[in-house]
Design an enzyme around this catalytic site. Structure first.
Site, mmCIF file in Angstrom:
data_model
loop_
_atom_site.group_PDB
_atom_site.id
_atom_site.type_symbol
_atom_site.label_atom_id
_atom_site.label_comp_id
_atom_site.label_asym_id
_atom_site.label_seq_id
_atom_site.Cartn_x
_atom_site.Cartn_y
_atom_site.Cartn_z
ATOM 1 N N PRO A 2 6.378 -3.406 7.174
ATOM 2 C CA PRO A 2 6.103 -2.967 8.742
ATOM 3 C C PRO A 2 5.551 -3.615 9.370
ATOM 4 O O PRO A 2 3.637 -3.752 9.239
ATOM 5 C CB PRO A 2 5.603 -0.904 8.367
ATOM 6 C CG PRO A 2 6.211 -1.611 7.255
ATOM 7 C CD PRO A 2 5.944 -1.455 6.127
ATOM 8 N N GLU A 3 5.368 -3.707 11.072
ATOM 9 C CA GLU A 3 4.495 -4.682 11.483
ATOM 10 C C GLU A 3 3.914 -3.570 12.103
ATOM 11 O O GLU A 3 4.291 -2.357 12.633
ATOM 12 C CB GLU A 3 5.956 -5.885 12.624
ATOM 13 C CG GLU A 3 6.519 -6.975 11.495
ATOM 14 C CD GLU A 3 5.399 -8.008 11.211
ATOM 15 O OE1 GLU A 3 4.375 -8.000 11.394
ATOM 16 O OE2 GLU A 3 6.158 -8.707 10.352
#
Ligand SMILES: [Zn+2]
Length: 288
Positions: A2-3
């Protein structure tokens, strides 16, 4: 992984859904590392507390409680946060746990709210964690001390941006962009996309980048991250609305994962190289 835009997507969803709810119970599923908190702290400061706000710093989520404690959440490689109640909401690592029956084998922690709804923390690879700490101590966490400024903050100027890179003058511009102590939350996708947008070869040294190029890069970083947040994140499969909605920033990517295809700007074929330890997408035709 996840960014920042996915974590921001989670934050916005949770802020709307769980603010004001009271936590009455929690459960840890055979993975103590995922929830390393003393039972007395959990009893005294988690149970009975109300959620007052949901914040984010870089890729770290913070759920503030009425007891002046905060749940600090790091999703790491495969973390997900999923809410189940009268509505369903989930985001993070893209797999079917986001829409499936919960708890499942990737569930590490769950929280029960007074109204019967639940919040699940899933994490296949168990690198993520949730820590319960006094809200005042959040800013003293080693991570919080080291991480660079938020690129999307209103008061983050182009001058601030240029100044942050002075500490990494001899590395490549891509390595510096990925360095979380320079600016927060620029992952591989956003580094490639913003460098392409600014027409900068990712392999160039920071000290050789001109001020005009930095200005262009600053605008590009903000543009691509803002667009990605609007699209609900960057993953191939995106379940932000629990219906399997596939809207994703990757459909709008101009260079990332487009190797072998023609550049939309100049028509040259996009290449994938290895740089800064990462797959790096470039257009040899229109970068300098
Ligand atoms: Zn090109």
């Amino acid at each position: 992984m996840p960014e920042l835009p996915e974590v921001e997507t989670i934050r916005r969803g949770l802020q709307d859904i769980i603010t004001g709810k009271k936590i009455v119970q929690s459960k840890v599923y055979d993975s103590p590392k995922s929830f390393p908190n003393s039972p007395s702290d959990v009893n005294n400061f988690l149970y009975g507390s109300e959620i007052t706000s949901v914040r984010r710093r870089a890729k770290v989520l913070m759920i503030d409680l009425s007891t002046n404690y905060t749940l600090v959440i790091h999703l790491k490689m495969t973390g997900q946060i999923i809410y189940r109640g009268d509505i369903k909401f989930g985001a993070g690592h893209p797999n079917d746990s986001l829409i499936g029956e919960l708890p499942d084998k990737s569930t590490r922690v769950s929280f029960d709210f007074e109204d019967g709804s639940k919040l699940f923390f899933n994490d296949q690879r168990k690198f993520g964690w949730i820590k319960l700490i006094p809200s005042l101590e959040v800013k003293n966490l080693p991570f919080m001390q080291k991480v660079g400024p938020e690129p999307l903050d209103d008061d983050f100027t182009v001058e601030d941006f240029i100044h942050r890179f002075e500490r990494r003058k001899n590395t490549s511009i891509k390595a510096a962009l990925l360095d979380q102590t320079v600016v927060a939350g620029v992952g591989n996708i956003y580094a490639d996309e913003s460098l392409w947008g600014a027409k900068i070869d990712p392999r160039r040294r920071v000290k050789d980048i001109t001020n005009d190029e930095f200005k262009s890069l600053y605008n590009e970083v903000r543009y691509v991250m803002d667009l990605s947040i609007k699209k609900g994140g960057s993953t191939d499969r995106n379940y932000v609305d629990a219906e399997g909605n596939k809207g994703s920033y990757l459909e709008f990517a101009r260079v990332f994962r487009r190797e072998g295809q023609a550049c939309k700007r100049c028509g040259h074929i996009i290449e994938k190289i290895k740089h800064a330890g990462r797959g790096t997408h470039i257009c040899p035709g229109c970068m300098h």
